[in-house]
Design a protein around this motif. Structure first.
Motif, short mmCIF file in Angstrom:
data_model
loop_
_atom_site.label_atom_id
_atom_site.label_comp_id
_atom_site.label_asym_id
_atom_site.label_seq_id
_atom_site.Cartn_x
_atom_site.Cartn_y
_atom_site.Cartn_z
N LEU A 144 -6.52 45.51 -34.10
CA LEU A 144 -5.39 45.66 -35.02
C LEU A 144 -4.07 45.31 -34.35
O LEU A 144 -3.13 44.84 -35.00
CB LEU A 144 -5.35 47.09 -35.56
CG LEU A 144 -4.23 47.43 -36.56
CD1 LEU A 144 -4.26 46.49 -37.76
CD2 LEU A 144 -4.36 48.87 -37.02
N ARG A 145 -3.99 45.51 -33.03
CA ARG A 145 -2.75 45.17 -32.32
C ARG A 145 -2.47 43.67 -32.38
O ARG A 145 -1.31 43.25 -32.39
CB ARG A 145 -2.82 45.65 -30.87
CG ARG A 145 -1.46 45.65 -30.20
CD ARG A 145 -1.41 46.51 -28.95
NE ARG A 145 -2.17 45.99 -27.85
CZ ARG A 145 -3.20 46.60 -27.28
NH1 ARG A 145 -3.60 47.77 -27.72
NH2 ARG A 145 -3.85 46.05 -26.27
N LEU A 148 -0.47 43.04 -35.36
CA LEU A 148 0.95 43.36 -35.18
C LEU A 148 1.70 42.21 -34.53
O LEU A 148 2.84 41.91 -34.89
CB LEU A 148 1.12 44.62 -34.32
CG LEU A 148 0.55 45.94 -34.84
CD1 LEU A 148 0.99 47.08 -33.92
CD2 LEU A 148 0.96 46.21 -36.27
N TRP A 165 3.95 47.47 -42.49
CA TRP A 165 2.73 47.61 -41.69
C TRP A 165 1.51 47.05 -42.45
O TRP A 165 1.37 47.29 -43.65
CB TRP A 165 2.49 49.08 -41.38
CG TRP A 165 1.31 49.34 -40.50
CD1 TRP A 165 1.27 49.32 -39.14
CD2 TRP A 165 -0.02 49.65 -40.94
NE1 TRP A 165 0.00 49.60 -38.71
CE2 TRP A 165 -0.81 49.80 -39.79
CE3 TRP A 165 -0.63 49.78 -42.20
CZ2 TRP A 165 -2.16 50.11 -39.85
CZ3 TRP A 165 -1.97 50.09 -42.27
CH2 TRP A 165 -2.73 50.24 -41.10
N PRO A 166 0.63 46.29 -41.74
CA PRO A 166 0.76 45.95 -40.32
C PRO A 166 1.57 44.67 -40.05
O PRO A 166 2.14 44.54 -38.98
CB PRO A 166 -0.69 45.76 -39.87
CG PRO A 166 -1.38 45.26 -41.11
CD PRO A 166 -0.71 45.95 -42.28
N ASN A 167 1.62 43.74 -41.02
CA ASN A 167 2.22 42.45 -40.67
C ASN A 167 2.81 41.68 -41.84
O ASN A 167 3.11 40.49 -41.69
CB ASN A 167 1.18 41.56 -39.96
CG ASN A 167 -0.13 41.49 -40.73
OD1 ASN A 167 -0.14 41.48 -41.96
ND2 ASN A 167 -1.23 41.48 -40.01
N TRP A 251 7.40 45.45 -32.27
CA TRP A 251 7.09 45.66 -33.69
C TRP A 251 8.03 46.70 -34.30
O TRP A 251 8.52 46.52 -35.42
CB TRP A 251 5.64 46.10 -33.86
CG TRP A 251 5.19 46.08 -35.28
CD1 TRP A 251 4.63 45.03 -35.95
CD2 TRP A 251 5.32 47.15 -36.24
NE1 TRP A 251 4.38 45.39 -37.27
CE2 TRP A 251 4.80 46.67 -37.46
CE3 TRP A 251 5.80 48.45 -36.17
CZ2 TRP A 251 4.76 47.46 -38.62
CZ3 TRP A 251 5.78 49.24 -37.31
CH2 TRP A 251 5.26 48.73 -38.52
N SER A 255 10.48 46.63 -37.70
CA SER A 255 9.80 47.40 -38.74
C SER A 255 10.72 47.78 -39.89
O SER A 255 11.86 48.21 -39.69
CB SER A 255 9.22 48.68 -38.13
OG SER A 255 8.74 49.54 -39.16
N VAL A 278 3.66 53.73 -34.70
CA VAL A 278 2.42 52.99 -34.52
C VAL A 278 1.79 53.41 -33.20
O VAL A 278 2.49 53.64 -32.21
CB VAL A 278 2.65 51.45 -34.54
CG1 VAL A 278 2.75 50.94 -35.95
CG2 VAL A 278 3.87 51.06 -33.73
N GLY A 282 -2.46 49.95 -32.69
CA GLY A 282 -1.85 49.27 -33.83
C GLY A 282 -1.92 50.09 -35.11
O GLY A 282 -1.34 49.72 -36.13
N LEU A 284 -1.27 53.12 -37.83
CA LEU A 284 -0.04 53.74 -38.30
C LEU A 284 -0.21 55.26 -38.36
O LEU A 284 -1.19 55.76 -38.91
CB LEU A 284 0.31 53.22 -39.69
CG LEU A 284 1.61 53.71 -40.33
CD1 LEU A 284 2.82 53.20 -39.55
CD2 LEU A 284 1.69 53.26 -41.79
N SER A 297 -5.88 53.17 -39.90
CA SER A 297 -6.18 51.87 -39.29
C SER A 297 -6.33 50.76 -40.31
O SER A 297 -6.28 49.58 -39.97
CB SER A 297 -7.47 51.96 -38.46
OG SER A 297 -7.31 52.88 -37.40
#
Length: 315
Positions: A144-145, A148, A165-167, A251, A255, A278, A282, A284, A297
């Motif tokens: 998951l990182r 990000l 979140w996440p991207n 990040w 954010s 976070v 990665g 939340l 996740s």
């Protein structure tokens, strides 16, 4: 002659049919036919009577992108007029041995997709729709990182908006500028490769009401230059994946999620609370109304409370 031969002699300046005919050793009629077939295939070729032929300014064609690249990402590059999905095209290439950092970009996708099976609208010649092949050395729990880092690269390259979140990259009006789709090929606990797909709305187009386009905030932005910058920032952050705190700090800086009240649709049901931070993976961390904390996740985030008047909630 393949139609693509004409594509690679065109640039952003109009060239007459007679000059192109001499260069390609064709008749002017043949040049005209090749140009129209390329248009029909999705490539942004402009044909103007009395001026000739050119590529739409900013087109990320290989010979125009190559001089702009600053790293290894994009050195192996396939440029398509129209395809179902760049994720599908890159998966085929990955299975055939494409190197890490290989990129597939299409001017239009007929079945572009976002996270959780959603459709990504991909109007021809107006956005950047591409996928990057990665082979990260990360535990599956920390994948998951990587997601990000894609968001960070988008925020840095576009210089606009904030991250949900996440991207997801949101415009200053809260509408969606860009999204990221990460698909991993797994063998047990081993990640064979990752397809990192990005859809970024650049120019004005017929978009869903919840979408925005970058040119509204950065007039004159050019797709080829933007793509080169985005690939450079992706590579920069990809090379720092193991530096968890460095990634998280970057990040947080971009954010638009932390400190806001959020509702998250998760596989186990909805969660509502304040997005606090976070985690190194990665994920939340959310503080619930009763004061307990949950780590999420995966899930769809809705922003319910604005950070400031300059960044209204998505609605």
């Amino acid at each position: 002659m393949k139609d693509t031969a004409l594509l690679f002699v065109l640039d952003e300046t109009f060239t007459s049919g007679s000059v192109l005919a001499r260069r390609l050793r064709l008749s002017r009629v043949a040049v005209w036919k090749h140009a129209h077939r390329l248009q029909q295939a999705g490539y942004p070729i402009e044909i103007v009577h009395g001026q000739g032929y050119r590529l739409q300014p900013g087109t990320p064609a290989p010979h125009l992108l190559q001089p702009l690249l600053k790293g290894r990402f994009g050195q192996s590059y396939r440029y398509l007029g129209c395809t179902t999905s760049t994720q599908d095209a890159l998966r085929t290439w990955a299975e055939a041995g494409a190197p890490e950092g290989a990129v597939v970009l299409a001017e239009q996708q007929t079945h572009g997709r976002g996270r959780r099976g959603r459709v990504w609208v991909s109007p021809a010649g107006t956005g950047l729709y591409f996928s990057v092949l990665l082979r990260p050395r990360l535990p599956l729990t920390e994948l998951l990182r990587l997601s990000l880092t894609a968001g960070i690269a988008l925020a840095e390259a576009t210089e606009v908006g904030q991250l949900k979140w996440p991207n997801d990259l949101l415009a200053p009006n809260g509408r969606k500028l860009a999204g990221v789709l990460l698909e991993a090929d797994l063998r047990g606990e081993e990640v064979r490769y990752v397809l990192l797909g990005i859809g970024l709305n650049v120019h004005r187009a017929e978009l869903p009401p919840e979408a925005a386009y970058l040119e509204a905030y950065r007039p004159g932005v050019r797709r080829a230059t933007l793509l080169a910058t985005l690939l450079e920032r992706l590579e920069f952050w990809y090379d720092r994946l193991a530096e968890a705190e460095t990634v998280l700090a970057a990040w947080r800086q971009h954010s638009g999620t932390l400190g806001r009240r959020v509702r998250i649709e998760t596989p186990s049901g909805p969660i509502e609370g304040i997005a606090e931070d976070v985690e190194a993976s990665g994920a939340l961390r959310v503080r619930l109304p009763d004061g307990t904390r949950r780590t999420v996740s995966a899930g769809d985030v809705a922003l319910l409370q604005a950070v400031s008047e300059n960044f209204p909630p998505v609605g």
